[in-house]
Scaffold this motif. Structure first.
Motif, mmCIF file in Angstrom:
data_model
loop_
_atom_site.group_PDB
_atom_site.id
_atom_site.type_symbol
_atom_site.label_atom_id
_atom_site.label_comp_id
_atom_site.label_asym_id
_atom_site.label_seq_id
_atom_site.Cartn_x
_atom_site.Cartn_y
_atom_site.Cartn_z
ATOM 1 N N SER A 144 0.860 -1.189 0.000
ATOM 2 C CA SER A 144 0.000 0.000 0.000
ATOM 3 C C SER A 144 0.892 1.234 0.000
ATOM 4 O O SER A 144 1.798 1.342 0.838
ATOM 5 C CB SER A 144 -0.872 -0.024 1.261
ATOM 6 N N ASN A 158 0.045 4.083 0.962
ATOM 7 C CA ASN A 158 -0.178 4.803 2.226
ATOM 8 C C ASN A 158 0.769 4.293 3.309
ATOM 9 O O ASN A 158 1.304 5.066 4.101
ATOM 10 C CB ASN A 158 -1.631 4.634 2.703
ATOM 11 N N ARG A 212 -2.016 -4.833 -1.471
ATOM 12 C CA ARG A 212 -2.947 -4.718 -0.341
ATOM 13 C C ARG A 212 -3.420 -3.278 -0.194
ATOM 14 O O ARG A 212 -3.354 -2.697 0.896
ATOM 15 C CB ARG A 212 -2.262 -5.184 0.946
ATOM 16 N N GLY A 240 -8.841 0.797 1.737
ATOM 17 C CA GLY A 240 -9.813 1.866 1.835
ATOM 18 C C GLY A 240 -10.007 2.178 3.311
ATOM 19 O O GLY A 240 -9.187 1.787 4.148
ATOM 20 N N PHE A 297 -1.345 6.665 -5.462
ATOM 21 C CA PHE A 297 -0.268 7.430 -4.829
ATOM 22 C C PHE A 297 -0.685 7.988 -3.476
ATOM 23 O O PHE A 297 -1.881 8.078 -3.165
ATOM 24 C CB PHE A 297 0.217 8.562 -5.748
ATOM 25 N N SER A 298 0.327 8.350 -2.680
ATOM 26 C CA SER A 298 0.094 8.883 -1.331
ATOM 27 C C SER A 298 1.041 10.042 -1.071
ATOM 28 O O SER A 298 2.218 9.973 -1.424
ATOM 29 C CB SER A 298 0.346 7.803 -0.274
ATOM 30 N N ASN A 351 -15.596 10.627 0.703
ATOM 31 C CA ASN A 351 -14.259 10.580 0.088
ATOM 32 C C ASN A 351 -14.232 10.008 -1.318
ATOM 33 O O ASN A 351 -13.231 9.447 -1.726
ATOM 34 C CB ASN A 351 -13.332 9.732 0.981
ATOM 35 N N ASP A 352 -15.332 10.122 -2.039
ATOM 36 C CA ASP A 352 -15.352 9.503 -3.365
ATOM 37 C C ASP A 352 -15.428 10.540 -4.472
ATOM 38 O O ASP A 352 -15.978 11.623 -4.284
ATOM 39 C CB ASP A 352 -16.618 8.631 -3.534
ATOM 40 N N VAL A 400 -10.352 8.343 -1.709
ATOM 41 C CA VAL A 400 -9.282 9.027 -0.972
ATOM 42 C C VAL A 400 -9.230 8.458 0.439
ATOM 43 O O VAL A 400 -10.272 8.278 1.080
ATOM 44 C CB VAL A 400 -9.571 10.552 -0.885
ATOM 45 N N LEU A 401 -8.028 8.168 0.896
ATOM 46 C CA LEU A 401 -7.858 7.674 2.264
ATOM 47 C C LEU A 401 -6.836 8.541 2.990
ATOM 48 O O LEU A 401 -5.665 8.573 2.618
ATOM 49 C CB LEU A 401 -7.361 6.215 2.242
ATOM 50 N N GLY A 432 -6.576 6.886 -4.937
ATOM 51 C CA GLY A 432 -6.658 5.746 -5.860
ATOM 52 C C GLY A 432 -7.572 6.124 -6.997
ATOM 53 O O GLY A 432 -8.762 6.392 -6.780
ATOM 54 N N TYR A 474 -20.789 -0.740 -9.908
ATOM 55 C CA TYR A 474 -20.612 0.237 -8.824
ATOM 56 C C TYR A 474 -19.438 1.166 -9.140
ATOM 57 O O TYR A 474 -19.479 2.358 -8.841
ATOM 58 C CB TYR A 474 -20.359 -0.540 -7.528
ATOM 59 N N ALA A 475 -18.390 0.590 -9.750
ATOM 60 C CA ALA A 475 -17.184 1.373 -10.019
ATOM 61 C C ALA A 475 -16.986 1.543 -11.519
ATOM 62 O O ALA A 475 -17.567 0.817 -12.323
ATOM 63 C CB ALA A 475 -15.972 0.664 -9.417
#
Ligand code: BT5
Length: 254
Positions: A18, A20, A44, A47, A62-63, A104-105, A116-117, A135, A152-153
């Motif tokens: 991840s 993050n 991994r 969310g 990216f983070s 966050n979508d 977004v996390l 993401g 959904y996506a």
């Protein structure tokens, strides 16, 4: 350093668990504000609430390491900055009518294209650092989505019928993000929130709220200065939903 003058420092990786987690580890080791970890794929990706984030090669994962001078309870503002930045960039670079959805979508035609996390470390009541992870399903084929995400996506590739240059997307996103981030540092969250609301297609709609094993239908009314979603329940009562506790979905018409 003012957020406007932040120069992103890119750390490019191929496959990581991840971004993050990698960014948080770098922050713990003293990485500077503006360090950006970008990976081609995540094994991994995560969310909120430890949900899995599907992150195959082709997407933009990216983070960003940040050291904002805000209180820990204001960290939610970073999520708003990131989702406004993503929606702005998509509108400018692709012409797609990207919208935001609490908390966050980023959506295109009601389907999730980006999440977004934001994760933080707080020490002695002070926000030590924050990691904002983005993401974006850019060059991902919707046929490759797991069953649970179908319908959904969505992805930019599927909406545009062509591939995009992830590098230009990343540059555009980071530029917009640091502009939005600067607003937070200068007491301009209200301006950011106003733009977020303009980009929010779901306000005024019936939504489904999920959280704590509960599911209920309500009308989305507004988002307040603390980032809480105000909803009207079917019995007429107003409830303030706290970021992080629930997810909202647009109510499917049957
Ligand atoms: C999010 O969580 O939307 C935040 C996602 C953040 C991902 C980025 S990628 C770079 C950085 N590194 C990480 O490890 N994470 C960040 P949440 O609101 O909890 O939504 C998660 C839900 O979205 C899942 O339970 C799925 O239903 C759905 N989902 C999973 N993968 C998806 C994808 N690629 N596209 C759209 N929806 C997805």
């Amino acid at each position: 350093m003012s957020a406007k003058s932040i120069q992103p420092k890119l750390v490019r990786l191929q496959k990581v668990a991840s971004t993050n987690t990698v960014a948080a580890n770098l922050a713990k080791e003293g990485a500077a504000e503006g360090t950006v970890v970008v990976a081609e794929a995540q094994t991994r990706g995560k969310g909120r609430l430890n949900r899995a984030w599907f992150s195959p090669k082709g997407g933009l994962w990216f983070s960003v390491v940040l050291k904002p001078k805000i209180k820990p309870q204001e960290a939610f503002k970073l999520n708003f900055a990131a989702s406004v930045a993503v929606a702005r960039t998509l509108r400018t670079l692709t012409g797609l009518a990207a919208n935001v959805k609490w908390p966050n979508d980023v959506l295109i035609e009601g389907q999730k294209v980006c999440g977004v996390l934001t994760e933080t470390r707080v020490r002695k009541g002070i926000l030590d650092y924050a990691v904002v992870g983005v993401g974006l399903n850019s060059n991902v084929q919707v046929e490759s989505f797991p069953e649970t995400l179908r319908g959904y996506a969505t992805s930019l590739e599927s909406k545009l019928g062509r591939k995009l240059d992830n590098e230009s997307l990343l540059q555009g996103l980071l530029e917009e993000f640091f502009t939005c981030y600067a607003l937070i540092g200068h007491g301009g969250f209200e301006i950011l929130l106003r733009e977020w609301k303009h980009l929010a297609a779901f306000l005024g709609s019936q939504i489904e709220v999920h959280g704590d094993g509960r599911l209920f239908v309500a009308k989305a009314l507004d988002v307040d200065a603390e980032g809480r979603l105000l909803v009207r329940l079917e019995n007429g009562m107003i409830q303030k939903l706290v970021f992080g506790d629930v997810s909202v979905g647009l109510k499917q018409s049957r």
